[in-house]
Write an enzyme that holds these catalytic residues in place. Structure first.
Site, PDB file in Angstrom:
ATOM      1  N   ASP A  39      84.704 -47.940 -19.374  1.00  0.00           N
ATOM      2  CA  ASP A  39      83.524 -47.700 -20.464  1.00  0.00           C
ATOM      3  C   ASP A  39      83.370 -48.923 -21.581  1.00  0.00           C
ATOM      4  O   ASP A  39      84.357 -49.555 -21.681  1.00  0.00           O
ATOM      5  CB  ASP A  39      83.868 -46.499 -21.259  1.00  0.00           C
ATOM      6  CG  ASP A  39      82.841 -46.156 -22.272  1.00  0.00           C
ATOM      7  OD1 ASP A  39      81.579 -45.621 -21.863  1.00  0.00           O
ATOM      8  OD2 ASP A  39      83.219 -45.964 -23.470  1.00  0.00           O
ATOM      9  N   GLU A  63      81.212 -50.929 -16.780  1.00  0.00           N
ATOM     10  CA  GLU A  63      79.977 -50.691 -17.737  1.00  0.00           C
ATOM     11  C   GLU A  63      79.912 -51.762 -18.665  1.00  0.00           C
ATOM     12  O   GLU A  63      80.314 -51.648 -19.750  1.00  0.00           O
ATOM     13  CB  GLU A  63      80.057 -49.139 -18.492  1.00  0.00           C
ATOM     14  CG  GLU A  63      78.746 -49.017 -18.991  1.00  0.00           C
ATOM     15  CD  GLU A  63      78.955 -47.914 -20.435  1.00  0.00           C
ATOM     16  OE1 GLU A  63      77.799 -47.715 -20.701  1.00  0.00           O
ATOM     17  OE2 GLU A  63      79.870 -48.068 -20.910  1.00  0.00           O
TER      18      GLU A  63
END
Length: 558
Positions: free
Chosen positions: A218, A280
């Site tokens: 993330d 990401e």
């Protein structure tokens, strides 16, 4: 197929862009399906999806034809940000099940030949994480506070904005301020602290030992902050539109992040089975993104510039060309994606009023889009994406053609982007509504009780799996066909050339030992004549034979 009497459009140029890979690691060509666990399938009827629900639906994913699943966070969390506010990185929230359920899910997926990727959230923790609670109790100057970004300041320390509105700083009772690039319940970790690095290395080992095949990291570009925590000196609107380099702000894409990922890659490489990481990383330009997928860092990085591309032939060609050339420069695969849990579903986004708006921003005043045109474009966009060499990610429900649920009532919305922004932005709940499985069933088959943590609109029944399975022309059957032909013709690994057919048409040839597959996407107002010598393998609009209509894509072979 019967012969056709017209002739091919003359080709004026062929531009070679990409060579086939020399190696065959699974992650170079995989199609990976994202599961947002709270909204996928609910096995116990409490209105929240869970790990048992995912396990129960693995056969559906196997039949769809995906190679792997990526599961968004299922860790203990107060759910201030959809589970990305993690309170314990090495356990399962009771809402989703138990560690034993996670083990069973991994084993069941592997038995069907489906690999499992899970989310790791290293930029921040929940404010209910034991570390942050210890930091609050210990006070200024303590080792516990050194795990986070606590600073002394007479006022807000700098002008950094929170992604969810307002400043990125919150003051605690003793006067210090802590940093949170996201919600105030998500304090940022200080990656200059060796304890932070040790904790996450242990977390990776914990899940690798349980058999996961990899990790989605993330906000991988946010971990390191520039020394001095200086003010942002950039146009924030231009930055959000991708018009500025990501490292134009001092909290993103700083060079120090690469040391972290080289250490993680070495850890993954010490395990058997080609374990992999995907970043990401909302990073532009492409040459900066390519640094994340060098040989000793990530195997993949999401191509968000492609997601941002407008519905325009020149824009799409430019993104394909730039993506592949930058990925090839470091020997990495391109990683294509059109939707996920953080952005407006592409069946809605591709017909929005302002196509240059950041894909995660949905203003409350935005006009409601044309759902029919949106679905037509979404199907065509997916047909183009799944033909491109490299790996592709799908987001749950896109194979059903689901739209963004814009009409959710304010009282039902949970996203901090909506709550902190005073309702001016609708947030991301609209792409997270539980998906429909059975039209004439409680909660459209999400469970047996009818409970649903977000309300499903009435028209979701028309998108349900049971209404589409086996029906010619349905979006589900289109996805199944695309994935089957992609596998048969090994489109994930081939050379690629852009073909000049017409300015408003995107055309490319993918060539490997299975032959050449031509992909044509018509973005113009006039049909494109399909050559008489060509055989249609699959088309995004049902019934395409002689003419390719606008907003439609086709895969052809001789």
């Amino acid at each position: 197929m019967s012969p056709r009497k017209h002739h091919a459009t003359p080709e004026s140029a062929v531009e070679h862009v990409h060579d086939a890979f020399g190696t065959a690691e699974w992650w170079r060509t995989a199609v990976i399906y994202q599961v947002y666990p709270r909204s996928f399938a609910d096995s116990d009827g409490d209105g929240n999806g869970d790990l048992g629900g995912i396990r129960n639906r693995l056969a559906y994913l196997h039949d769809l034809g995906v190679d792997a699943i990526w599961i968004s966070p299922f860790y203990p969390s107060p759910q201030a940000d959809g589970g990305y506010d993690v309170a314990d990185h090495r356990d399962v929230d009771p809402m989703y099940g138990t560690l034993a359920d996670a083990d069973d899910l991994i084993a069941a997926a592997h038995a069907l030949g489906i690999r499992v990727i899970i989310d790791i959230v290293p930029n921040h923790t929940s404010d209910e994480h034991p570390w942050f609670q210890a930091a609050l109790a210990a006070g200024p100057g303590s080792p516990e506070r050194a795990r986070y970004w606590f600073v002394d300041s007479p006022g807000v320390p700098n002008n950094w904005p929170s992604e969810f509105g307002g400043p990125a700083w919150t003051q605690v009772a003793d006067g210090q301020w802590y940093l949170h690039l996201f919600d105030r319940k998500q304090p940022d970790l200080n990656w200059e602290n060796p304890e932070v690095r040790e904790m996450f290395a242990g977390t990776l080992r914990f899940w690798l030992d349980r058999g996961v095949d990899g990790f989605r990291i993330d906000v991988a570009h946010h971990l390191v902050k520039a020394p001095g925590l200086s003010d942002v000196d950039a146009d924030w609107d231009a930055y959000n539109r991708g018009a500025l380099p990501t490292n134009a702000v001092p909290f993103a894409d700083q060079d120090g992040v690469h040391d972290i990922y080289r250490q993680w890659r070495a850890l993954l490489d010490s395990y058997p089975g080609e374990r992999a990481m995907v970043a990401e990383a909302w990073v532009t330009p492409h040459d900066r993104l390519a640094r994340y997928v060098r040989a000793d860092e990530f195997q993949q990085a999401f191509n968000f510039d492609y997601m941002r591309a407008t519905w325009d032939a020149d824009a799409l060609r430019a993104q394909i060309r730039t993506t592949l050339r930058n990925a090839d420069s470091v020997g990495a695969p391109a990683t294509w994606v059109l939707s996920n849990h953080d952005v407006i579903r592409h069946a809605t986004r591709l017909v929005r009023a302002d196509p240059t708006m950041a894909p995660w921003i949905l203003e409350a005043t935005e006009p409601r889009p044309d759902t029919g045109l949106g679905l037509r474009r979404a199907r065509a966009a997916t047909a183009l994406m799944l033909a491109l060499p490299g790996s592709s990610y799908l987001y749950q429900g896109e194979e059903l053609g689901l739209r963004e649920v814009i009409e959710l009532p304010a009282k039902a919305r949970t996203d901090p982007d909506f709550l902190r922004g005073g309702g001016h932005r609708l947030g991301r709940d609209g792409c997270r509504v539980p998906i429909p499985w059975t039209k004439d069933a409680p909660a459209f088959g999400f469970n047996d009780t009818g409970a649903s943590w977000l309300p499903q609109p009435a028209d979701f029944g028309d998108y349900a799996v049971d209404r589409q399975r086996g029906r010619d022309g349905s979006t589900l059957e289109l996805y199944r066909s695309l994935l089957a032909v992609r596998r048969q013709r090994q489109l994930g690994n081939g050379s690629l050339a852009l073909v000049d057919l017409r300015p408003d048409v995107v055309a490319l040839d993918v060539t490997n030992d299975r032959g050449t597959t031509r992909i044509v996407l018509n973005l113009g107002s006039a049909p494109w004549p399909i050559p008489a010598s060509a055989r249609v393998l699959v088309a995004s609009t049902d019934g395409v034979t002689d003419l390719l209509p606008t907003d439609c894509a086709v895969w052809l072979t001789d």
